[in-house]
Design a protein around this motif. Structure first.
Motif, short mmCIF file in Angstrom:
data_model
loop_
_atom_site.label_atom_id
_atom_site.label_comp_id
_atom_site.label_asym_id
_atom_site.label_seq_id
_atom_site.Cartn_x
_atom_site.Cartn_y
_atom_site.Cartn_z
N LEU A 31 68.77 71.90 51.25
CA LEU A 31 69.85 72.86 51.54
C LEU A 31 69.45 73.80 52.66
N LYS A 32 68.19 74.24 52.62
CA LYS A 32 67.71 75.23 53.60
C LYS A 32 67.54 74.62 54.98
N ASP A 33 66.83 73.50 55.05
CA ASP A 33 66.45 72.94 56.34
C ASP A 33 67.53 72.08 56.97
N LYS A 36 71.39 74.41 56.18
CA LYS A 36 71.37 75.86 56.45
C LYS A 36 72.12 76.66 55.38
N ASP A 37 72.14 76.10 54.17
CA ASP A 37 72.77 76.78 53.04
C ASP A 37 71.68 77.61 52.35
N TYR A 38 71.41 78.78 52.92
CA TYR A 38 70.28 79.57 52.46
C TYR A 38 70.52 80.18 51.07
N ARG A 62 61.47 80.42 49.00
CA ARG A 62 62.54 81.39 48.79
C ARG A 62 62.42 82.53 49.81
N GLY A 63 61.18 82.91 50.11
CA GLY A 63 60.97 83.93 51.14
C GLY A 63 61.48 83.47 52.49
N PHE A 67 64.37 85.18 54.67
CA PHE A 67 64.14 85.57 56.07
C PHE A 67 65.28 85.10 56.95
N ASN A 68 65.74 83.88 56.72
CA ASN A 68 66.83 83.33 57.53
C ASN A 68 68.15 84.07 57.30
#
Length: 268
Positions: A31-33, A36-38, A62-63, A67-68
């Motif tokens: 999801l993050k990379d 981009k669903d942070y 999670r950090g 940050f993003n």
């Protein structure tokens, strides 16, 4: 009927089995990379932490997601938890340093980069980040030394070439800066910022035509790069291309850059 029964049994099995912390980490990173669903990623990393409160990687990821989202204090808290669990977590020190830099805690950032380097002496990223922070503290020569160390470790580190070039520009060593920007471009021919920065170094040497060529290359790669339109407009003004200067000034203003002074100066 058999098919329906089989599916039902599979569903019951999956529900009873549940998901492991590692599975939440994998999904969270996806999801993050990738998406981009942070916020969704944070939810998954939190689930991983609930399953395993000593999972340093879950806090670290999670950090990174926080940050993003520009939740720098939240990111620092999570990186700190990761470090508490794993005191030799190089990347957590480095990323906490970046988060501290983002809230202008430059001395705290340098302290974290120092720790990352102490744990992993060949960590080029930490040298680059420390150099960037030293420049913020007006330690230009110190920043150049760190960028050079990063490049000794990784000779293809384009960001370090670009950063060292900026520091050399700050020392008015524009020819050496151009050499660094050129190295970055040779490695990555689509490095927009390196073209733009090389254009500024050429402008400082009164090579306005060379500057215009570099700003034009930056714009070709990124047509929405407002500052390159602005800088190209100034360079055009100095070769008496007033109409071109006005067009570039208006374009940069249109893209959100404050070009009003240039517009008033060159557009009649």
């Amino acid at each position: 009927m058999k098919r329906i029964i089989l599916v039902s049994l599979l569903l019951i099995f999956q529900i009873s089995y549940g998901q492991t912390a590692d599975e939440f980490i994998i999904r969270g990173n996806r999801l993050k990379d990738n998406l981009k669903d942070y916020k969704g990623a944070i939810a998954d990393f939190t689930k991983a932490i609930n399953i395993n409160p000593n999972y340093s990687g879950a806090y670290y990821n999670r950090g990174d997601a926080k940050f993003n989202l520009k939740d720098y204090k939240g990111a620092i808290a999570d990186f700190t938890k990761a470090i508490k669990i794993n005191p030799n977590y190089t990347e957590a020190y480095s990323n906490r340093g970046i988060a501290k830099h983002s809230i202008k805690d430059y001395n705290g950032a340098i302290s974290d980069f120092n720790k990352a380097i102490k744990i992993t002496p060949n960590y080029a990223v930490a040298f680059n980040n420390r150099g960037f922070t030293k420049r913020k503290l007006s330690n230009i020569k110190g920043s150049i030394a760190d960028f050079t160390k990063a490049l000794n470790i990784n000779p293809n580190f384009t960001l370090a070439y670009n950063n060292r070039g900026i520091s050399k520009t700050n020392l008015k060593d524009n020819k050496a800066a151009i050499a660094d920007f050129t190295k970055a471009i040779n490695i990555n021919p689509n490095y927009t910022e390196a073209y733009s920065n090389r254009g500024m170094a050429k402008f400082n040497l009164k090579d306005n035509k060379g500057a215009i060529a570099d700003f034009t290359k930056a714009i070709k790669i990124n047509p929405n790069f407002a500052i390159s339109y602005y800088n190209r407009g100034i360079s055009k003004y100095f070769i008496n291309d007033i109409n071109g200067a006005c067009q570039d000034a208006r374009k940069s203003e249109q893209l959100g850059y404050d070009a009003l002074k240039l517009i008033n100066a060159v557009c009649n």
